[in-house]
Design an enzyme around this catalytic site. Structure first.
Site, PDB file in Angstrom:
ATOM      1  N   HIS A 106      -3.299 103.231 127.670  1.00 43.54           N
ATOM      2  CA  HIS A 106      -3.777 101.915 128.116  1.00 43.54           C
ATOM      3  C   HIS A 106      -4.143 101.046 126.904  1.00 43.54           C
ATOM      4  CE1 HIS A 106      -6.067  99.322 131.082  1.00 43.54           C
ATOM      5  NE2 HIS A 106      -6.594  98.920 129.930  1.00 43.54           N
ATOM      6  N   GLU A 107      -4.874 101.636 125.949  1.00 41.84           N
ATOM      7  CA  GLU A 107      -5.320 100.838 124.789  1.00 41.84           C
ATOM      8  C   GLU A 107      -4.149 100.491 123.865  1.00 41.84           C
ATOM      9  OE1 GLU A 107      -8.076  99.531 125.173  1.00 41.84           O
ATOM     10  OE2 GLU A 107      -8.720 100.920 126.727  1.00 41.84           O
ATOM     11  N   GLN A 138      -8.766  92.276 123.262  1.00 44.28           N
ATOM     12  CA  GLN A 138      -9.660  91.976 124.385  1.00 44.28           C
ATOM     13  C   GLN A 138     -10.923  91.236 123.962  1.00 44.28           C
ATOM     14  OE1 GLN A 138      -9.507  96.218 126.011  1.00 44.28           O
ATOM     15  NE2 GLN A 138      -9.682  95.005 127.862  1.00 44.28           N
ATOM     16  N   CYS A 169      -9.090  97.613 134.142  1.00 39.91           N
ATOM     17  CA  CYS A 169      -9.135  97.051 132.793  1.00 39.91           C
ATOM     18  C   CYS A 169     -10.253  96.015 132.725  1.00 39.91           C
ATOM     19  CB  CYS A 169      -7.796  96.389 132.476  1.00 39.91           C
ATOM     20  SG  CYS A 169      -7.748  95.592 130.863  1.00 39.91           S
ATOM     21  N   LEU A 170     -11.028  96.031 131.653  1.00 38.30           N
ATOM     22  CA  LEU A 170     -12.123  95.070 131.504  1.00 38.30           C
ATOM     23  C   LEU A 170     -11.602  93.631 131.454  1.00 38.30           C
ATOM     24  CD1 LEU A 170     -14.336  96.967 128.878  1.00 38.30           C
ATOM     25  CD2 LEU A 170     -14.744  96.739 131.344  1.00 38.30           C
ATOM     26  N   HIS A 199      -2.365  97.594 125.117  1.00 36.73           N
ATOM     27  CA  HIS A 199      -3.030  96.339 124.729  1.00 36.73           C
ATOM     28  C   HIS A 199      -2.557  95.891 123.346  1.00 36.73           C
ATOM     29  CE1 HIS A 199      -5.894  95.255 127.805  1.00 36.73           C
ATOM     30  NE2 HIS A 199      -6.451  96.452 127.828  1.00 36.73           N
ATOM     31  N   GLY A 213     -12.829 102.234 127.218  1.00 41.71           N
ATOM     32  CA  GLY A 213     -11.930 101.872 126.130  1.00 41.71           C
ATOM     33  C   GLY A 213     -11.897 100.370 125.946  1.00 41.71           C
TER      34      GLY A 213
HETATM   35 ZN   LIG Z   1      -7.591  97.222 129.323  1.00 43.28          ZN
END
Ligand SMILES: [Zn+2]
Length: 169
Positions: free
Chosen positions: A134-135, A50, A92-93, A138, A45
């Site tokens: 999660h997204e 991000q 998380c990236l 963000h 995701g």
């Molecule tokens: Zn994330």
């Protein structure tokens, strides 16, 4: 085109994103770039903040592109249902190298728009429910770290600060 993924500490990750109002070529390019960037990372995701873009756009693909046509694109998403509870490890990236167990709803229903502005409804159970939450976090300026208990969160944030001072973040 791949876009650089911004990491914890960048203000754009802590700022609520703005709703998309124009479904034009620039939006399509952003979405295509986000999908490519998510697959390259690799991740399941990615949210527009991000890649430094403060808009309510996210992409999810639990197969990381291994099966075609499974990518979910959501613009201006919002929850219409949330139920149950699950506890699983999450990463998380934008917080590379750190994982933690995060409480999430077990099942969610999200309403949003697709890349052309048409309404879509997505139901997620288990991992998909987790990815959606999660997204959408963000898009509200929140990271999974913000859902941890204070001590656990502080420990990770301290490690990140140390890495940043050492030029490794
Ligand atoms: Zn994330």
């Amino acid at each position: 085109m791949l876009r650089p993924i911004v990491k914890h500490g960048e203000k754009v990750l802590q700022t609520p994103a703005l709703p998309v109002t124009t479904f034009d070529d620039a939006l399509h390019t952003l979405i295509d770039d986000m999908i490519q960037t998510m697959y390259a990372a690799p991740g399941i995701g990615l949210a527009a903040p991000q890649v430094g873009v403060p808009l309510q756009v996210c992409v999810i693909d639990l197969t990381v592109g291994k099966r075609g046509g499974e990518v979910i694109t959501l613009v201006n998403p919002e929850f219409v249902e949330r139920e149950g509870m699950q506890l699983e490890e999450e990463g998380c990236l934008s917080v590379p190298g750190f994982q933690a167990t995060v409480p999430r709803a077990q099942r969610v229903v999200v309403k949003g728009l697709d890349r052309d502005g048409r309404e879509v409804v997505v139901e997620g159970i288990g991992l998909l429910a987790r990815a959606l939450q999660h997204e959408i976090d963000h898009l509200n300026g929140r990271l999974f770290l913000d859902r941890l208990r204070g001590l656990q969160r502080d420990l990770i944030v301290r490690k990140i600060r140390k890495m940043r001072r050492a030029g490794r973040w």
